[in-house]
Design an enzyme around this catalytic site. Sequence first.
Site, PDB file in Angstrom:
ATOM      1  CG  ASP A 234     -53.847  -2.217 -10.316  1.00 51.06           C
ATOM      2  OD1 ASP A 234     -52.871  -1.452 -10.404  1.00 51.06           O
ATOM      3  OD2 ASP A 234     -54.238  -2.688  -9.229  1.00 51.06           O
ATOM      4  CB  CYS A 335     -43.925   7.047  -5.012  1.00 48.60           C
ATOM      5  SG  CYS A 335     -45.133   5.872  -4.373  1.00 48.60           S
TER       6      CYS A 335
END
Length: 396
Positions: A234, A335
């Site tokens: 990340d 999402c």
Amino acid sequence: MTPAARVQTAIEILDAIAAAARDGGAPADAIFAEAMRARRYAGSKDRRAIRNHVYDAIRSIRSAPVSGRAAMLALADADAELAALFDGASYGPAAITADEPRAETGLATTALMKLFDPLVGKAERAAMLVRAPLDLRANALRSSRDELASIFPDGEAIAGLADGWRLPGETAAVQHTAYAEGQFEVQDAASQFAAAALAAEAGQTIVDLCAGAGGKTLAIASATGDAAAILACDTNRARLQQLPPRANRAGATRIETLLLNPGQERAMLADRMGKADRVIVDAPCSGSGTWRRSPELRWRSTPARLDRHVAEQAKLIDLGSDLVAPGGKLLYAVCSIIEREGRAQVDDFLKRHSGWTADGDFLPAGVGRAAGGGYLLTPGHDGCDGFFLARLTAPC
């Protein structure tokens, strides 16, 4: 505090939340917590009432209001008891005048709803802001769903998930000692389906390209019996730093973390190219599928922000595909219920990458609906957050 003073406090907090939404500032929960710290005189009943006012307004108002008062007035117009508290009393809100601006109620702006995937119809929209349940994932390295059932007997199994257990939304599950012992994680069913859809196996090399705090990373470690080599990456240091202690608590010993420098991701992963059996790209997105949990995200949606997300998603899915070994698989997940972030993103990828194919039937029967090269999960159809998933296979 008087009931009227609670309403005025909610108005002031809504002012701060709306401003933060427009400017990309702190999330609503953080703003509310800070406001309560500044009002230590407020008792538990006061805090609960104020929170209800704030989040009732956030759920009801479709875009960032011009003021917190405009948001609360929209609720007061439909609630005589609430309207009566606008009486001009000390510490309370001023009396209502007919010509004051009111915020617009609804799910989202018309322009934003036009961007939804075609599968998100009127019935689905009604489910988008209903309060979400609390979903748990039993950590197979330390526990099982049967053990969760004995700990939380008021729950129910989540169909299609071997380790999923659903509880009422207000359950304080993380306060149980079983959480501290690593027996379960709080994870929405959609995210659990995403991790399972990767079809990871023991002995494989796996890359979680956008690992964040590691929710799906830990689910993959659990599914593979801690017998797969997982690289969690990340660019957000604060989020990625949460993963090692979580992995230790969960008993996941084969997770390596790599903090990527923005703009240098490809160079930092050069020695990993073409070697991963599985890659998951849970890309940054609008978060429109999580409105049940974070309704303020509607207030943060702008065309410019969506354009940035779409561009970043394309970059990440391309990078992820270069990490996949011949014949390996990439899972693309967002999402989101917005078409550009889901089926359109995968369609464009397949046009750019000859030989790659989209897998079908990689979800349990009855879960999700086919949407182009992937599947769309929604609150109304699947009882979970809105998610788009596509599993892609590299040419041999």
